[in-house]
Enzyme design. Structure first.
Site, short mmCIF file in Angstrom:
data_model
loop_
_atom_site.label_atom_id
_atom_site.label_comp_id
_atom_site.label_asym_id
_atom_site.label_seq_id
_atom_site.Cartn_x
_atom_site.Cartn_y
_atom_site.Cartn_z
N HIS A 239 0.82 -1.22 0.00
CA HIS A 239 0.00 0.00 0.00
C HIS A 239 0.86 1.27 0.00
O HIS A 239 0.33 2.37 0.13
CB HIS A 239 -0.91 -0.03 1.24
CG HIS A 239 -2.03 0.95 1.20
ND1 HIS A 239 -2.15 2.00 2.11
CD2 HIS A 239 -3.10 1.06 0.39
CE1 HIS A 239 -3.23 2.69 1.86
NE2 HIS A 239 -3.84 2.15 0.82
N LYS A 241 3.25 4.42 -1.17
CA LYS A 241 3.15 5.39 -2.26
C LYS A 241 4.35 6.32 -2.16
O LYS A 241 4.34 7.26 -1.36
CB LYS A 241 1.84 6.16 -2.17
CG LYS A 241 0.60 5.28 -2.12
CD LYS A 241 -0.54 6.01 -1.43
CE LYS A 241 -1.81 5.17 -1.40
NZ LYS A 241 -1.73 4.04 -0.48
N ASP A 246 16.81 10.10 -8.54
CA ASP A 246 18.27 10.22 -8.43
C ASP A 246 18.78 10.07 -7.00
O ASP A 246 19.92 10.49 -6.71
CB ASP A 246 18.75 11.56 -9.01
CG ASP A 246 18.58 11.63 -10.53
OD1 ASP A 246 18.50 10.56 -11.15
OD2 ASP A 246 18.52 12.75 -11.07
N HIS A 411 -8.75 11.88 1.98
CA HIS A 411 -7.89 10.71 1.84
C HIS A 411 -6.59 10.82 2.62
O HIS A 411 -5.80 9.88 2.67
CB HIS A 411 -7.58 10.48 0.34
CG HIS A 411 -7.11 9.12 0.02
ND1 HIS A 411 -5.83 8.86 -0.41
CD2 HIS A 411 -7.74 7.91 0.06
CE1 HIS A 411 -5.69 7.56 -0.64
NE2 HIS A 411 -6.82 6.97 -0.37
N LYS A 413 -3.78 10.90 5.59
CA LYS A 413 -3.56 10.05 6.78
C LYS A 413 -2.50 10.73 7.63
O LYS A 413 -1.30 10.68 7.32
CB LYS A 413 -3.07 8.65 6.37
CG LYS A 413 -3.99 7.93 5.36
CD LYS A 413 -3.35 7.89 4.01
CE LYS A 413 -4.00 7.01 2.97
NZ LYS A 413 -5.37 6.75 2.96
N ASP A 418 0.63 17.77 19.66
CA ASP A 418 1.13 18.99 20.29
C ASP A 418 1.75 19.97 19.30
O ASP A 418 2.64 20.76 19.64
CB ASP A 418 2.16 18.65 21.38
CG ASP A 418 1.54 17.85 22.52
OD1 ASP A 418 0.30 17.90 22.67
OD2 ASP A 418 2.28 17.19 23.25
#
Length: 493
Positions: A239, A241, A246, A411, A413, A418
């Site tokens: 999952h 991404k 380079d 979408h 996450k 703090d």
């Protein structure tokens, strides 16, 4: 007909047991084999059909006995094979990681702001094996159009190699833009490797991949359907991404490669562009994934160029997966929540909480921490929406502020503590991310960067509806039934 109804009731009860059996055993082992348990449920369904259409119970019993026996033996063999292969792979992976670490060793001395931050960093290092990096700079990108535009701009500048990993790659407008640019860069002599998840990208056709391979681009899938079933890994996916150019510039976040992030029911996303020492660790994670899908161990110094970054920004990666012993993402989320001294902001599309994360959030709120959770009203599954809401009551009772994002599909996450410690990346707050899938997050220990993220969270709050406990209590019977169904299926979400 009477026997059929009783059979359907029995099937429903057994299915519920399967969905909740993980509570009784090792979660990673049990929930990994839901496809096989559901297969047994399917066999039971066939038996019900047989009862309905024939009265030859002797024949039905013999057929079912053979089917159950074969399926049971297959499942048992897969559990044993999977356990052994996981152990072997984990040892080989660690040995390879040690070689990569030695290849790209840094002697940077560092210290974090306080003991609390050091404790979280130590936890991540001891579970994931990934060190804290200091000399970095990072830029959050909030608009989806800007995310893809910046990725494409950096890909155009690639001179040596490009490494890409997406859960979903689509053959659509965005997918075509990336493909055309990658083909051009490959013709210019740039080395390109791509990893995609076979189930996540099940609509990606051979034509798209063939055009990439024709110019020398290496594109490999993480476990196709047949391989996943035979290896007992149907419920495990990659999952992650991330994009690395380079070995100097990298992108990490929650976007996949598809038009759904810029059209229709848009996915509201955040991506972080990173330069500096943290890119080397992202490179190592990619090469470990490449080793998994191809068996090739790449050990070349050119993938780890010298990082001359002087800017100080503490960044640490967290990796997690079904084949590691610590449930790293789960422990890091727990540590961040319990370390909060003033406030917590949690943003996630999927709020499927296990007992310890739920308890940590409740406890934080009860001890006076300002706990805020923003989850998306719109998701890509009705069941997921019901599952999300099924946790609201317990959170609201403890004093947690719960918000439903109203505009499009949120979408992102993120977990912000703090306004100085931020976790962001691919991992949701659900069973899949915490126990089943390969995930990649970064933790940034910096107040200035956190303030930039807080500005976006404030905008999210303005577009969200705040729930009250009385709102939940006033739900109708039909809505409560939906939430009950949502709770029953939480183990597979």
């Amino acid at each position: 007909m009477y026997r059929l109804w009783w059979g359907l009731i029995l099937l429903f009860i057994i299915t519920i047991i399967y969905f909740n059996i993980f509570i009784l055993g090792n979660k990673k082992v049990i929930i990994a084999f839901y496809p096989y348990l559901l297969g047994i449920s399917g066999l039971l369904g066939l038996s019900l059909a047989g009862i309905y259409f024939t009265s030859d119970f002797s024949l039905i019993f013999k057929v079912l006995f053979i089917l159950f026996f074969l399926f049971g033996v297959f499942t048992f063999i897969q559990i044993c094979r999977n356990k052994q292969s996981l152990n072997n792979y984990y040892l080989e992976r660690n040995q390879y990681l040690e070689q990569l670490t030695e290849l790209a060793k840094t002697d940077t001395e560092y210290s974090l702001k306080d003991k609390r931050q050091e404790g979280i960093s130590n936890l991540i290092e001891r579970t994931s094996g990934l060190d804290l990096t200091i000399n970095n700079q990072a830029e959050p990108i909030f608009k989806e159009e800007d995310i893809f535009a910046e990725m494409l701009a950096q890909l155009k500048e690639a001179e040596d190699h490009i490494h890409i990993c997406f859960y979903i790659i689509r053959d659509d407008q965005i997918g075509q833009k990336f493909k055309d640019l990658l083909i051009k860069k490959a013709k210019d002599g740039v080395e390109i490797r791509i990893i995609y998840d076979r189930l996540g990208s099940h609509q990606l056709g051979q034509k798209y991949k063939g055009e990439l391979r024709k110019v020398g681009i290496e594109i490999e899938a993480y476990n196709d359907l047949v391989t996943s079933i035979l290896r007992g890994k149907l419920n495990h996916r990659n999952h992650r991404k991330n994009v690395i150019i380079d070995g100097k510039v990298a992108f990490i976040g929650d976007v996949n490669l598809g038009d759904e992030y810029i059209t229709g029911n848009k996915r509201e996303s955040i991506q972080v562009k990173i330069e500096g020492e943290a890119v080397s660790w992202m490179q190592k994670v990619f090469l470990l994934d490449w080793y998994y899908v191809t068996g090739d161990q790449i050990l070349e110094r050119r993938y780890f160029p010298e990082q001359n970054m002087k800017n100080r920004l503490p960044i640490q990666l967290i990796t997690t997966g079904f084949d590691t012993p610590w449930s790293e993402m789960n422990k890091s989320y727990f540590a961040l929540i319990t370390a909060a001294q003033e406030e917590i902001y949690l943003v996630t599309p999927y709020l499927v909480l296990n007992d310890n994360i739920l308890t940590a959030l409740q406890t934080a709120a009860l001890r006076g921490i300002d706990v805020n959770i923003i989850t998306s009203k719109k998701t890509d599954s009705i069941l997921l929406s019901w599952s999300n809401m099924s946790f609201f009551k317990k959170l609201l009772k403890a004093g947690v502020s719960v918000y439903h994002y109203q505009d499009e599909f949120l979408h992102s996450k993120m977990l912000l503590v703090d306004k100085e410690i931020l976790s962001i990346g691919s991992a949701n707050f659900n069973t899949r991310s915490l126990y089943l899938d390969y995930e990649l997050n970064i933790v940034i220990f910096d107040q200035d960067f956190s303030n930039k993220i807080m500005e976006e969270i404030t905008l999210n709050l303005e577009q969200s509806k705040k729930w009250k406990l009385e709102d939940y209590q006033q739900l109708g019977i039909l809505d409560k039934l939906k939430l009950l169904i949502g709770r029953l299926v939480t183990p597979i979400n």
